[in-house]
Design a protein around this motif. Structure first.
Motif, mmCIF file in Angstrom:
data_model
loop_
_atom_site.group_PDB
_atom_site.id
_atom_site.type_symbol
_atom_site.label_atom_id
_atom_site.label_comp_id
_atom_site.label_asym_id
_atom_site.label_seq_id
_atom_site.Cartn_x
_atom_site.Cartn_y
_atom_site.Cartn_z
ATOM 1 N N GLY A 18 41.609 -23.764 -1.425
ATOM 2 C CA GLY A 18 40.404 -23.235 -2.065
ATOM 3 C C GLY A 18 40.577 -21.752 -2.306
ATOM 4 O O GLY A 18 40.902 -21.000 -1.383
ATOM 5 N N THR A 19 40.402 -21.300 -3.539
ATOM 6 C CA THR A 19 40.580 -19.875 -3.822
ATOM 7 C C THR A 19 39.630 -19.044 -2.957
ATOM 8 O O THR A 19 38.616 -19.544 -2.472
ATOM 9 C CB THR A 19 40.289 -19.557 -5.303
ATOM 10 O OG1 THR A 19 38.884 -19.781 -5.550
ATOM 11 C CG2 THR A 19 41.119 -20.407 -6.245
ATOM 12 N N ASN A 20 39.947 -17.770 -2.811
ATOM 13 C CA ASN A 20 39.081 -16.910 -1.995
ATOM 14 C C ASN A 20 37.690 -16.758 -2.599
ATOM 15 O O ASN A 20 36.702 -16.582 -1.877
ATOM 16 C CB ASN A 20 39.732 -15.544 -1.794
ATOM 17 C CG ASN A 20 40.833 -15.613 -0.747
ATOM 18 O OD1 ASN A 20 41.226 -16.695 -0.324
ATOM 19 N ND2 ASN A 20 41.323 -14.469 -0.325
ATOM 20 N N GLU A 21 37.602 -16.860 -3.930
ATOM 21 C CA GLU A 21 36.285 -16.789 -4.574
ATOM 22 C C GLU A 21 35.451 -18.015 -4.192
ATOM 23 O O GLU A 21 34.272 -17.894 -3.828
ATOM 24 C CB GLU A 21 36.451 -16.710 -6.099
ATOM 25 C CG GLU A 21 37.030 -15.394 -6.599
ATOM 26 C CD GLU A 21 38.513 -15.209 -6.258
ATOM 27 O OE1 GLU A 21 38.950 -14.061 -6.136
ATOM 28 O OE2 GLU A 21 39.229 -16.226 -6.107
ATOM 29 N N ILE A 22 36.078 -19.190 -4.241
ATOM 30 C CA ILE A 22 35.390 -20.430 -3.852
ATOM 31 C C ILE A 22 34.972 -20.354 -2.380
ATOM 32 O O ILE A 22 33.852 -20.719 -2.010
ATOM 33 C CB ILE A 22 36.312 -21.655 -4.080
ATOM 34 C CG1 ILE A 22 36.489 -21.918 -5.592
ATOM 35 C CG2 ILE A 22 35.781 -22.891 -3.360
ATOM 36 C CD1 ILE A 22 35.285 -22.524 -6.288
ATOM 37 N N ASN A 23 35.884 -19.868 -1.529
ATOM 38 C CA ASN A 23 35.578 -19.800 -0.093
ATOM 39 C C ASN A 23 34.478 -18.798 0.224
ATOM 40 O O ASN A 23 33.685 -19.013 1.142
ATOM 41 C CB ASN A 23 36.848 -19.485 0.704
ATOM 42 C CG ASN A 23 37.601 -20.742 1.069
ATOM 43 O OD1 ASN A 23 37.172 -21.490 1.936
ATOM 44 N ND2 ASN A 23 38.716 -20.997 0.389
ATOM 45 N N ARG A 24 34.424 -17.707 -0.521
ATOM 46 C CA ARG A 24 33.326 -16.748 -0.324
ATOM 47 C C ARG A 24 31.987 -17.418 -0.619
ATOM 48 O O ARG A 24 31.025 -17.313 0.146
ATOM 49 C CB ARG A 24 33.516 -15.531 -1.225
ATOM 50 C CG ARG A 24 34.486 -14.497 -0.690
ATOM 51 C CD ARG A 24 34.606 -13.320 -1.653
ATOM 52 N NE ARG A 24 35.160 -12.151 -0.967
ATOM 53 C CZ ARG A 24 36.453 -11.857 -0.898
ATOM 54 N NH1 ARG A 24 37.327 -12.649 -1.488
ATOM 55 N NH2 ARG A 24 36.869 -10.779 -0.246
#
Length: 602
Positions: free
Chosen positions: A411-417
């Protein structure tokens, strides 16, 4: 099972925001058992013998070497740490699995990826969701490295939106098998995997379904060429094509339509393990930078003595220390939750699944923080080496390239944020974390007369802990107002979610470091923790700046007039230091310790 596990109150995932955590209740790397210390030493010895001397070879796309190293890791039991003993694993706890993942991953991203893909998303779905027959057939071979696993979820049109995959599974006329057709991409370990966890859609089901697929010749499985990648050069990454691949019905994993659930839970574990996989990489990069800075002489002085280099070394070491503090804190919370569920009669699979799921917020926080820290750390490592850092003859160049993927997979860091904040809001709505009460109190505090009562700042960390409490109020103020304003449509305001997530991340990371250091000061004395105190204070100083900036960005995006003015005044009050730390002195304290020891020594 220790009474410590069963008697202390276990905070639920996300509750760190609204309930105080005592330093004696956090687990730290200094709490490793003798068994865990021996495991750490044996993994480090294996890496220093088998992997680190071959760093150059891993940059030459030597996939056979990766497979060979993985087989040796299997022979030593490293691939089966978390696998129950009845399936030829070591059956060790969650902290031990994190520890092995941490120390086996530091020398090269190629092995880190192969190890993570195999032990996590390649083996774990069968261990946790498989039938007894499936577990007996596949798990022992995977645990010992006789077979390797891969995980086939991503497709050209299905990345972050994992449930939108087009791969189809069609039942045969006799009802005995499924025929799978479709294309999967970015599949780690594809070149040498024997077992694939494949996700496909049956008919027009809303959710995908998981299958265990053996890689057998003549069964309609073909592969693309090895991908040409920025980093992780010896990690086998290929497209996998299924053309009417026959899979027995008994190889369906869990139930029909359960694939999305399997994928999401596998990612939760993958995220915290990915954080662990960034830790020793940071230690090694910092270690190499310290040694080079001590050896490199310019203007008749080792560059380690220059303030500009001290700045970098101190920041690199600090991020490694903080990431380690937060990762093992969360790992022990998960382990304690698993043990509690086992005590209550849950099966191993159910206990592990629910234990990790409980701390999905922390898993996402750690994935983002540690993946970004290793990128920054390796970038600064190149800078310390100067022109030599840009050369492939030094370890910094490959470390920087290998680090880059960490912000994308699991999961990209944007998705995880966005997930971290979204999951917290959902937990609040279910009543698992009381955000409404504390958020309402913060709202009342904004309109009331401020308290001028101060804690006794002569006590170590008194001001820092007071500041942390106020930083939590910042999150409650911003996120609480945003939820009130947008309700279910909050998820449409992605930039606001990203800003809120950064506040949440900084609070958890800063608190973890302070609690670890406080616990160790209490048992070893303040003199022996001078540098750790400095790192904890330095990280918090940065966290305050980030939180201030992100909160301001969030507030002005949705509040206007008097409401905006009141919230900005509250922000100023909540992020105010009474006694600003001397950050230059803090950095010098940390850097001087590193250079005198000539290694990362924390």
């Amino acid at each position: 099972m220790s009474t410590e596990t069963t008697n202390k109150e276990l905070l639920r995932g996300g509750q760190f925001l609204v309930k105080e955590t005592l330093s004696e209740d956090v687990f730290t790397p200094e709490d490793f058992t003798e068994e865990q210390k021996m495991m750490k030493d044996s993994v480090k010895e294996f890496v220093d013998r088998e992997i680190w001397p071959n760093k150059e070879e891993f940059e030459k796309k030597n996939y056979a070497l990766t497979e060979e190293i993985m087989r040796k890791a299997g022979e030593l039991g490293f691939l089966g740490i978390s696998v129950p003993e009845e399936y030829d694993g070591l059956g060790m706890g969650f902290v031990s699995t994190m520890l092995v993942c941490d120390y086996i991953s530091g020398a090269t991203g190629s092995i880190a990826t192969a190890f993570g893909a195999h032990t996590g998303i390649g083996t774990m779905p069968i261990t946790l969701y498989g039938t007894e027959e499936q577990k007996k057939k596949y798990v022992p071979k995977l645990a010992t490295g006789e077979w390797f696993g891969a995980y086939c979820l991503t497709e050209p049109g299905a990345g972050s939106d994992a449930n939108s995959g087009k791969t189809k599974a069609v039942i045969s006329d006799d009802g005995k098998s499924y025929s799978i057709s479709g294309q999967k991409m970015w599949i780690s370990n594809a070149g040498f995997a024997k077992v694939f966890i494949v996700f496909a859609r049956i008919e027009d089901d809303k959710n995908i379904t998981g299958f265990i697929v053996e890689n057998e010749e003549g069964n309609g499985i073909t592969f693309g060429e090895e991908e040409k990648k920025l980093g992780i050069h010896s990690s086998s990454t290929r497209q996998v094509f299924f053309n009417e691949t026959k899979v027995p019905v008994e190889n369906m994993l869990a139930g029909r339509g359960d694939g999305f659930k399997i994928a999401m839970n596998a990612l939760n574990v993958g995220r915290i393990k990915l954080a662990a996989a960034c830790l020793d990489a940071q230690r090694r990069v910092t270690d190499q930078a310290v040694k080079y800075a001590n050896d490199r002489v310019q203007f008749n002085t080792p560059i380690a003595q220059f303030g500009a280099i001290k700045y970098k070394l101190a920041e690199m070491a600090t991020s490694a220390y903080v990431g380690e503090s937060a990762s093992y804190r969360a790992a022990k919370n998960i382990e304690d939750r698993i043990n509690k569920r086992l005590e209550e009669g849950n099966s191993h699979a159910e206990a592990e699944l629910k234990g990790v799921e409980e701390y999905a917020i922390e898993c996402s926080i750690l994935k983002v923080a540690c993946s970004e820290d290793i990128q920054n750390c390796s970038d600064e490592g190149i800078q310390v080496f100067g022109g030599m850092g840009f050369s492939a003859d030094t370890p910094m160049e490959s470390a920087w390239r290998d680090a880059r993927i960490s912000r994308i997979y699991e999961g990209t860091n944007e998705i995880n944020r966005m997930l971290a904040v979204g999951m917290l809001v959902k937990k609040a709505m279910k009543g698992h974390v009381d955000l409404l009460g504390p958020a309402t109190k913060v709202g009342e505090e904004l309109t009331g007369i401020p308290s001028f009562e101060k804690p006794d700042f002569s006590v170590l960390f008194a001001e820092e802990k007071d500041l942390l409490k106020r930083l939590k109020k910042v999150f409650l103020m911003v996120a609480g107002s945003a939820v009130q304003k947008f309700g279910p449509k909050l998820e449409e305001h992605q930039q606001l979610l990203l800003a809120s997530a950064d506040i949440l991340i900084e609070i958890y990371m800063a608190e973890s470091a302070i609690l670890r250091t406080e616990k160790n000061v209490n048992r070893y004395g303040e003199d022996k923790q001078k540098e750790q105190i400095a790192m904890s204070k330095l990280y918090l100083y940065h966290a305050v700046d980030i939180i201030n900036q992100k909160a301001k960005e969030g507030i002005v995006s949705f509040a206007e007039g008097d409401e905006q003015r009141m919230m900005l005044m509250g922000l100023k009050r909540f992020t105010k230091y009474d006694n600003h730390p001397n950050v230059v002195a803090l950095r010098n304290t940390i850097a001087d310790k590193l250079t005198s020891e000539n290694t990362y020594c924390f």
